[in-house]
Design a protein around this motif. Structure first.
Motif, PDB file in Angstrom:
ATOM      1  N   LYS A 128       0.446  -1.152  -0.010  1.00 55.89           N
ATOM      2  CA  LYS A 128       0.068  -0.238  -0.168  1.00 55.89           C
ATOM      3  C   LYS A 128       0.869   1.186   0.026  1.00 55.89           C
ATOM      4  O   LYS A 128       0.550   1.639  -0.876  1.00 55.89           O
ATOM      5  CB  LYS A 128      -1.106  -0.395   1.139  1.00 55.89           C
ATOM      6  N   PHE A 129       1.728   1.258   0.710  1.00 57.48           N
ATOM      7  CA  PHE A 129       2.881   2.700   0.668  1.00 57.48           C
ATOM      8  C   PHE A 129       3.904   2.798  -0.163  1.00 57.48           C
ATOM      9  O   PHE A 129       4.450   3.638   0.257  1.00 57.48           O
ATOM     10  CB  PHE A 129       3.102   2.594   2.668  1.00 57.48           C
ATOM     11  N   GLN A 130       3.948   1.480  -0.796  1.00 56.21           N
ATOM     12  CA  GLN A 130       5.162   1.454  -1.493  1.00 56.21           C
ATOM     13  C   GLN A 130       6.570   0.947  -0.668  1.00 56.21           C
ATOM     14  O   GLN A 130       7.548   2.156  -1.053  1.00 56.21           O
ATOM     15  CB  GLN A 130       5.335   2.481  -3.096  1.00 56.21           C
ATOM     16  N   LEU A 131       6.906   0.701   0.719  1.00 57.62           N
ATOM     17  CA  LEU A 131       7.799   0.414   0.870  1.00 57.62           C
ATOM     18  C   LEU A 131       8.416  -0.616   1.014  1.00 57.62           C
ATOM     19  O   LEU A 131       7.997  -1.440   0.777  1.00 57.62           O
ATOM     20  CB  LEU A 131       7.390   1.113   2.012  1.00 57.62           C
ATOM     21  N   PRO A 132      10.406  -0.432   0.817  1.00 56.61           N
ATOM     22  CA  PRO A 132      10.713  -1.899   1.307  1.00 56.61           C
ATOM     23  C   PRO A 132      10.178  -2.327   2.187  1.00 56.61           C
ATOM     24  O   PRO A 132      10.072  -2.183   3.216  1.00 56.61           O
ATOM     25  CB  PRO A 132      12.279  -1.331   0.370  1.00 56.61           C
ATOM     26  N   VAL A 133      10.965  -4.176   2.942  1.00 60.75           N
ATOM     27  CA  VAL A 133      11.085  -4.367   4.000  1.00 60.75           C
ATOM     28  C   VAL A 133      11.969  -5.009   4.871  1.00 60.75           C
ATOM     29  O   VAL A 133      13.055  -5.147   3.682  1.00 60.75           O
ATOM     30  CB  VAL A 133       9.919  -5.890   4.216  1.00 60.75           C
ATOM     31  N   ILE A 134      11.920  -5.428   5.979  1.00 60.43           N
ATOM     32  CA  ILE A 134      13.618  -5.453   6.444  1.00 60.43           C
ATOM     33  C   ILE A 134      12.706  -7.028   7.149  1.00 60.43           C
ATOM     34  O   ILE A 134      11.742  -7.319   7.661  1.00 60.43           O
ATOM     35  CB  ILE A 134      14.120  -4.897   7.803  1.00 60.43           C
ATOM     36  N   LEU A 135      13.905  -8.488   6.676  1.00 60.15           N
ATOM     37  CA  LEU A 135      12.338  -9.427   6.588  1.00 60.15           C
ATOM     38  C   LEU A 135      13.523  -9.880   8.013  1.00 60.15           C
ATOM     39  O   LEU A 135      14.436 -10.410   6.960  1.00 60.15           O
ATOM     40  CB  LEU A 135      12.474 -10.385   5.388  1.00 60.15           C
ATOM     41  N   HIS A 136      13.007 -10.906   9.017  1.00 58.65           N
ATOM     42  CA  HIS A 136      13.676 -11.678   9.083  1.00 58.65           C
ATOM     43  C   HIS A 136      12.837 -13.158   8.766  1.00 58.65           C
ATOM     44  O   HIS A 136      11.334 -14.241   8.667  1.00 58.65           O
ATOM     45  CB  HIS A 136      12.688 -12.071  11.203  1.00 58.65           C
ATOM     46  N   VAL A 137      13.825 -14.383   8.782  1.00 54.31           N
ATOM     47  CA  VAL A 137      13.810 -15.426   8.639  1.00 54.31           C
ATOM     48  C   VAL A 137      14.808 -16.789   8.789  1.00 54.31           C
ATOM     49  O   VAL A 137      15.670 -16.741   8.761  1.00 54.31           O
ATOM     50  CB  VAL A 137      14.393 -15.114   6.377  1.00 54.31           C
ATOM     51  N   ARG A 138      13.635 -17.013   9.995  1.00 52.70           N
ATOM     52  CA  ARG A 138      14.260 -18.682   9.863  1.00 52.70           C
ATOM     53  C   ARG A 138      13.435 -19.952  10.364  1.00 52.70           C
ATOM     54  O   ARG A 138      12.396 -19.859  10.811  1.00 52.70           O
ATOM     55  CB  ARG A 138      14.580 -18.007  12.249  1.00 52.70           C
ATOM     56  N   ARG A 139      14.234 -20.452   9.390  1.00 47.86           N
ATOM     57  CA  ARG A 139      13.482 -21.654   9.063  1.00 47.86           C
ATOM     58  C   ARG A 139      11.876 -21.967   8.186  1.00 47.86           C
ATOM     59  O   ARG A 139      11.138 -22.460   8.582  1.00 47.86           O
ATOM     60  CB  ARG A 139      13.469 -22.544  10.394  1.00 47.86           C
TER      61      ARG A 139
END
Length: 281
Positions: A128-139
């Motif tokens: 919606k806001f056209q923003l990038p993301v910081i992702l937590h990716v664990r298993r």
């Protein structure tokens, strides 16, 4: 100059020593730090910290989001509150995206359905806001990739990446950069080191995840927990693993981070005023 794309300066470990921690980072030529929020209750705090310490760290920025480890305590209404906080922060040049969000299938006791609800709701906000993301990716690499494909996300960073080479390629194809830090300094971390040597250099960014993910030498030297100042030494070790010079690596990861988070790059068209606020150059 060094960049830490993931550092929890608001963690309890830094409560009584934060000025010294920031000063130590500045003295190591750490000129940019990203501070991700983990709860809606933290939004105002991280916003204030980014402003407060901007004189020492000119590239100190923040993101807003609900971390998967906090989803058990979160309420559905928190998504509306987060949307309001994001809208309020759009005028702040130090606000650069949505995070830390994601899925954690390692920690026991987390409701996977609740995690997925909050993750997808926050991806909706990113779209919606056209923003990038910081992702937590664990298993959770495959589940996160599946969710990302259902949304039109404007890039970002998969923090503390520890997936397969094939999964890494898929994140990169979706416009994500991959975060590497202290975990790669352990000789037994063969998979992470392989990724560091074989992935395209333009897909890699540096991080500490302070106060967590201590580098191999931390406990040997009697240091209690990780700090953003250590990103300089970590990055130099990553450059050695990669087989390139420190300066070449530093330039690349800086450029990659700015590409992943365009508002971070745009920050440098502003200047810091004496009170820590920002004015247009």
């Amino acid at each position: 100059m060094w960049i830490d794309t993931h550092c929890h300066l608001d963690a309890p470990e830094f409560e009584h020593t934060l000025p010294e921690v920031i000063q130590a980072a500045a003295e190591k030529n750490v000129q940019a730090i990203l501070l991700p929020a983990v709860r809606v209750a933290d939004c105002q705090h991280v916003r204030e910290l980014a402003k407060q310490y901007s004189q020492l760290i000119p590239g100190l920025v923040y993101t807003l989001g609900i971390h998967p480890l906090y989803t058990n305590q979160a309420q559905e209404a928190d998504i509306n509150i987060l949307a309001q906080e994001i809208a309020k922060s759009l005028s702040d040049p130090r606000f650069v995206g949505i995070g830390e969000i994601g899925l954690d299938y390692f920690v026991e006791g987390l409701d996977p359905h609740k995690q997925e609800y909050f993750f997808n709701a926050q991806l909706d906000l990113a779209q919606k806001f056209q923003l990038p993301v910081i992702l937590h990716v664990r298993r959770s690499q495959d589940a996160i990739l599946k969710a990302l494909r259902r949304h039109k996300i404007l890039g970002g960073i998969a923090h503390a990446f520890n997936g397969s080479f094939q999964q890494a390629e898929q994140f990169i194809e979706l416009g994500l950069k991959l975060g590497f830090g202290g975990a790669a300094t352990y000789e037994r971390a063969l998979q992470i080191r392989r990724l560091l040597t074989e992935l395209p250099l333009d897909s890699i960014v540096t991080e500490t995840d302070s106060p967590d993910i201590p580098p191999a030498w931390l406990r040997e030297e009697g240091i209690a927990f990780n700090e953003p100042a250590f990103v300089a030494r970590i990055a130099k070790e990553l450059a050695t693993i990669r087989g390139i010079t420190d300066s070449e690596f530093a330039d690349a990861v800086w450029r990659n981070a700015m590409q992943a988070l365009p508002r971070w790059s745009a920050l440098y068209s502003y200047k810091v005023i004496s009170d820590g606020s920002i004015g247009k150059v």
